[in-house]
Scaffold this active site. Structure first.
Site, PDB file in Angstrom:
ATOM      1  N   ASP A  68     -26.366  -3.569 -34.733  1.00 29.06           N
ATOM      2  CA  ASP A  68     -25.820  -2.276 -34.339  1.00 29.06           C
ATOM      3  C   ASP A  68     -26.095  -1.960 -32.871  1.00 29.06           C
ATOM      4  OD1 ASP A  68     -25.043   0.711 -35.591  1.00 29.06           O
ATOM      5  OD2 ASP A  68     -26.441   0.789 -33.923  1.00 29.06           O
TER       6      ASP A  68
ATOM      7  N   VAL B 279     -22.835   2.443 -35.639  1.00 28.47           N
ATOM      8  CA  VAL B 279     -21.817   1.388 -35.751  1.00 28.47           C
ATOM      9  C   VAL B 279     -21.887   0.728 -37.119  1.00 28.47           C
ATOM     10  CG1 VAL B 279     -20.954  -0.765 -34.785  1.00 28.47           C
ATOM     11  CG2 VAL B 279     -21.817   1.016 -33.267  1.00 28.47           C
ATOM     12  N   ASP B 280     -23.094   0.460 -37.623  1.00 29.19           N
ATOM     13  CA  ASP B 280     -23.226  -0.066 -38.978  1.00 29.19           C
ATOM     14  C   ASP B 280     -22.608   0.890 -39.997  1.00 29.19           C
ATOM     15  OD1 ASP B 280     -24.454  -2.544 -38.695  1.00 29.19           O
ATOM     16  OD2 ASP B 280     -26.465  -1.708 -38.687  1.00 29.19           O
ATOM     17  N   ILE B 281     -22.934   2.158 -39.865  1.00 32.56           N
ATOM     18  CA  ILE B 281     -22.485   3.148 -40.838  1.00 32.56           C
ATOM     19  C   ILE B 281     -20.967   3.280 -40.828  1.00 32.56           C
ATOM     20  CG2 ILE B 281     -22.565   5.605 -41.433  1.00 32.56           C
ATOM     21  CD1 ILE B 281     -25.472   5.537 -40.206  1.00 32.56           C
TER      22      ILE B 281
END
Length: 401
Positions: A139, A167-169
């Protein structure tokens, strides 16, 4: 209550850490059956803090409503288990590095042979083509590479990562949209075999107007701290008690705002006549505004601004946010019990259906908690399951049998 939209949909969750598990948590909220398959060491997120006793709260935050099966991916018997799971699933979700599925015996041709209707959804770091296709990525690395870090912070010399793994989420959320599109297409006879996204693609999309400025005008956006780059006054302002976020996003709001803070003379000030002028003279405008806001506390101003339709709100920590009347009214926090009978409070999913918020179906599973149960459903008898367990091919949680 009506049946959940994804009731009857089985998702094989091979996700790890955050992006994949966040995606499948959203699908679980909508009623899908999620079978989380973990290697013998488990999802690495189980070892990440913060901890509540032996429980990783990092893991718990995105693994509600799932069943856990623990299996040696690379053994012959483990691959047979995976193949049976694939054959009975509607969706497979993974966020491995490119090529890992094939090493597990789940290459594209094998998956399609086992289950022609399977929708495979992948989240990678940098996408499925290009020089970085096989490169590892996380991320924060992608935040930096995508431009997100360059516009986050107090100024161009001091840039920050987001305070959460944004960004991961959002890649998990994007993947969930892809899954739903795949299922809808399949129901309409469209041959949807694979949907994919990546951290980089999602992060670049998050740039929206900041990225568009660079793309169309060749102008590099810079951090604005707590101020909005396109709207003024919009940002964090000091009041007589505490800071307040206020967004004055239209001329109508601007006129009402000046009236409320007893500063109608600003309406005739050439420095603040329109949006471009207010942006150009934001520092002077902020000084004028804060001199008026200092006369009363934040709660006083919130009531007045809300009455005029002007967006505003306090700067809460998470403890205050969870304790707010609005969060309680939305039933955003729900309680479940883990298999060791400890109580766990979780944030429910964010999607309501027919005005009904989702319920947290079950606590995040212990590693291998449902291994034996799922193997029986796949047709293994108790003798076979016992043999696989003794030989270390599968692992079962203490409450499984």
């Amino acid at each position: 209550m009506n049946a959940s939209p994804l009731s009857g949909i089985t998702v094989l969750d091979l996700g790890r850490a955050l992006a994949g598990p966040f995606c499948t948590a959203l699908l679980a909220d909508l009623g899908a059956t999620i079978i989380k398959v973990e290697g013998l060491g488990g999802d690495t997120a189980r070892t990440w803090p913060p901890f509540e006793d032996a429980h990783s709260l990092y893991f718990d935050s995105v693994n509600r409503g799932k069943r856990s099966v623990c299996v040696d991916f690379y053994s012959t018997e483990g691959r047979d288990i995976l193949h049976r799971l694939v054959a009975g699933s509607d969706v497979l979700i993974e966020n491995f590095r490119a090529g890992t599925l094939a090493k597990m015996g789940l290459d594209t041709d094998t998956l399609h042979r086992l289950n022609p209707d399977l929708v495979v959804a992948s989240v990678t770091a940098f996408g499925d083509r290009g020089p970085l296709r096989d490169a590892p990525g996380l991320d924060q690395v992608v935040q930096g590479m995508s431009g997100l870090t360059s516009v986050t912070g107090p100024d161009a010399q001091h840039t920050y990562r987001f305070g959460v793994s944004i960004v991961d989420i959002t890649s998990g959320l994007t993947c969930a949209i892809g899954v739903l599109a795949g299922l809808l297409g399949r129901s309409r006879g469209v041959d949807v075999r694979h949907v994919s996204t990546s951290l980089l693609e999602t992060a670049m999309a998050l740039g929206t107007f900041q990225g568009q400025q660079a793309l169309s005008l060749g102008i590099e956006p810079v951090p604005q701290g707590n101020a909005h780059p396109s709207i003024a006054p919009c940002g964090v302002f000091r009041t007589g008690s505490s800071d307040l976020t206020i967004a004055v996003a239209s001329d109508r709001h601007w006129r009402a705002f000046c009236r409320i803070i007893d500063a109608e003379h600003l309406l005739a000030d050439e420095r603040f006549l329109d949006e471009p002028a207010r942006l150009a003279n934001r520092r002077e405008l902020t000084e004028q505004i804060e001199s008026r806001l200092a006369s009363a506390g934040a709660e006083h101003w919130v009531e007045l601004f809300h009455g005029a339709g002007i967006p505003c709100g306090p700067i809460n920590g998470y403890l205050a946010a969870f304790d707010s009347e609005q969060v309680r009214a939305l039933e955003l926090v729900q309680s479940v019990r883990r298999n060791d009978d400890t109580l766990l409070r979780l944030v429910r999913g964010p999607i309501s259906v027919n005005e009904q918020p989702p319920r947290v179906g079950s606590a995040p599973p212990q590693l291998g908690e449902h291994t034996h149960e799922v193997l029986r459903e796949l047709g293994y008898d108790d003798g076979e399951i016992g043999d696989l367990t003794v030989r270390g091919i599968v692992r079962a949680g203490v409450s499984d049998d």
